[in-house]
Design an enzyme around this catalytic site. Structure first.
Site, PDB file in Angstrom:
ATOM      1  N   ILE A  67       0.836  -1.205   0.000  1.00 36.27           N
ATOM      2  CA  ILE A  67       0.000   0.000   0.000  1.00 36.27           C
ATOM      3  C   ILE A  67       0.870   1.254   0.000  1.00 36.27           C
ATOM      4  O   ILE A  67       0.524   2.266  -0.628  1.00 36.27           O
ATOM      5  CB  ILE A  67      -0.976   0.003   1.200  1.00 36.27           C
ATOM      6  CG1 ILE A  67      -2.026   1.093   1.035  1.00 36.27           C
ATOM      7  CG2 ILE A  67      -0.238   0.167   2.516  1.00 36.27           C
ATOM      8  CD1 ILE A  67      -2.971   0.894  -0.132  1.00 36.27           C
ATOM      9  N   SER A  81      11.227   0.075   7.495  1.00 36.64           N
ATOM     10  CA  SER A  81      10.634  -1.258   7.419  1.00 36.64           C
ATOM     11  C   SER A  81      11.718  -2.258   7.788  1.00 36.64           C
ATOM     12  O   SER A  81      12.888  -2.036   7.465  1.00 36.64           O
ATOM     13  CB  SER A  81      10.116  -1.540   6.008  1.00 36.64           C
ATOM     14  OG  SER A  81       9.765  -2.903   5.860  1.00 36.64           O
ATOM     15  N   LYS A 129      -5.879   2.891   7.027  1.00 30.51           N
ATOM     16  CA  LYS A 129      -7.036   2.197   7.575  1.00 30.51           C
ATOM     17  C   LYS A 129      -6.749   0.702   7.722  1.00 30.51           C
ATOM     18  O   LYS A 129      -5.934   0.161   6.959  1.00 30.51           O
ATOM     19  CB  LYS A 129      -8.278   2.461   6.718  1.00 30.51           C
ATOM     20  CG  LYS A 129      -8.194   1.895   5.284  1.00 30.51           C
ATOM     21  CD  LYS A 129      -8.598   0.431   5.222  1.00 30.51           C
ATOM     22  CE  LYS A 129      -8.258  -0.196   3.904  1.00 30.51           C
ATOM     23  NZ  LYS A 129      -8.422  -1.669   3.918  1.00 30.51           N
ATOM     24  N   ASP A 186     -11.171  -6.045   6.205  1.00 30.42           N
ATOM     25  CA  ASP A 186     -10.121  -5.104   5.801  1.00 30.42           C
ATOM     26  C   ASP A 186     -10.544  -4.341   4.551  1.00 30.42           C
ATOM     27  O   ASP A 186     -10.485  -3.104   4.539  1.00 30.42           O
ATOM     28  CB  ASP A 186      -8.799  -5.837   5.581  1.00 30.42           C
ATOM     29  CG  ASP A 186      -7.679  -4.879   5.195  1.00 30.42           C
ATOM     30  OD1 ASP A 186      -7.142  -4.212   6.089  1.00 30.42           O
ATOM     31  OD2 ASP A 186      -7.366  -4.796   3.999  1.00 30.42           O
TER      32      ASP A 186
END
Length: 314
Positions: free
Chosen positions: A19, A41, A95, A173
């Protein structure tokens, strides 16, 4: 803590998965009011992004970062977001904003205490036809709403085991995107009455959901979510008015039909809109932390009937 200068807001990314690469990085780079400084990350290193193993290392190397977009799985988002807020950074939450409603509300309260901006982002609300749908609904008494949100988990979340783990939400999701639109367009509280949660025997979150809801004004709402849709993906909301008028919002909010006739078809531009909104919030010292879509999911888990589904195999 508003940003009162005309200089671009310097942003760091926490989480550099699909994403972030597909949406966040292009949207930030396309906005002249924002500057992507670095990302972090444990493993991923997208081309062209200065990367670090964790947020602390990134902030130590780049204290000029003013805001952080958190794109991690929801199970770890609360801890990371609280650390970011404690460090005085504005926070953009991908989200769902957290794994639980309690975690989300705690972050909202903590951001207010620290005087920094918090955005609980619902990207589907920024789909091009959502505003026109809201306007159409506002002028009519409604008879019913039907939400159909069906996509292929293997296509959109390949190898992402977290999505079926506790807190991963499974088909909710993507389904929460539909709920974010629903709660935006009806202008009324939506209450869950019944939910059938089809959970694979080797998973902890549903792969299919059928849900009956009602608005406080008495409009029945049906939602059908499926994570095993093949071929054409379906992201649609169908609305019928008492006067017989019918509206169809399709392809995630990019196509609008009224009474069977197309009235709008626009390219997807959700994340550019979200980041423009984030910049406006920072500039004005405000936050946007609406958790109504997450509350519907929480209610569905509270009263939903668990139905065993076949084991999920990647």
């Amino acid at each position: 803590m508003a940003n009162s200068t005309n200089k671009p807001v310097k942003i760091g990314l926490v989480g550099l998965g699909k994403i972030a690469v597909d949406q966040h990085i292009p949207a930030i780079r396309a906005n002249p009011n924002l500057e992507l400084v670095a990302g972090c990350s444990p493993h991923a290193r997208p081309e062209g992004v200065v990367g670090y193993s964790d947020m602390q290392a990134m902030l130590a190397a780049h204290p000029e970062i003013e805001a952080l977009a958190i794109c991690t799985p929801p199970q770890v988002r609360h801890r990371i977001a609280k650390e970011a807020l404690a460090a005085g950074r504005h926070v953009f939450l991908e989200k769902p904003p957290a794994a639980t409603l309690g975690e989300a509300e705690a972050l909202r309260d903590f951001a207010a205490e620290r005087g920094v901006t918090l955005l609980a982002s619902w990207h589907s609300r920024f789909a091009p036809a959502v505003g026109a749908t809201r306007d159409w609904i506002a002028q009519r008494a409604l008879k019913s709403i039907h939400v159909v949100w069906k996509e292929n988990v293997r296509q959109w979340h390949p190898g992402q085991a977290w999505i079926f783990a506790p807190g991963g939400m499974g088909v909710f999701d993507p389904g929460i995107n539909a709920l974010s639109i629903l709660t935006r367009i009806v202008g009324d509280t939506v209450v869950v009455k019944k939910a059938d949660l089809h959970i694979p025997v080797n998973c902890d979150a549903p792969i299919e959901v059928g849900m009956d809801m009602v608005t406080e004004g008495g409009v029945p709402v049906r939602a059908d979510f499926d994570f095993l849709q093949e071929n054409l993906q379906t992201w649609s909301i169908f609305v019928e008015a008492e006067d017989g008028g019918k509206l169809a919002l399709s392809m995630g909010g990019t196509i609008l039909e009224i009474d069977g006739k197309p009235v709008m078809q626009e390219p997807e531009r959700e994340y550019p809109g979200l980041y423009a909104h984030f910049h406006e919030l920072i500039a004005s010292g405000a936050s946007d932390a609406d958790f109504s879509p997450l509350r519907i999911v929480a209610d569905a888990f509270m009263l939903g009937k668990r139905i065993a589904a076949p084991a999920y195999v990647e």
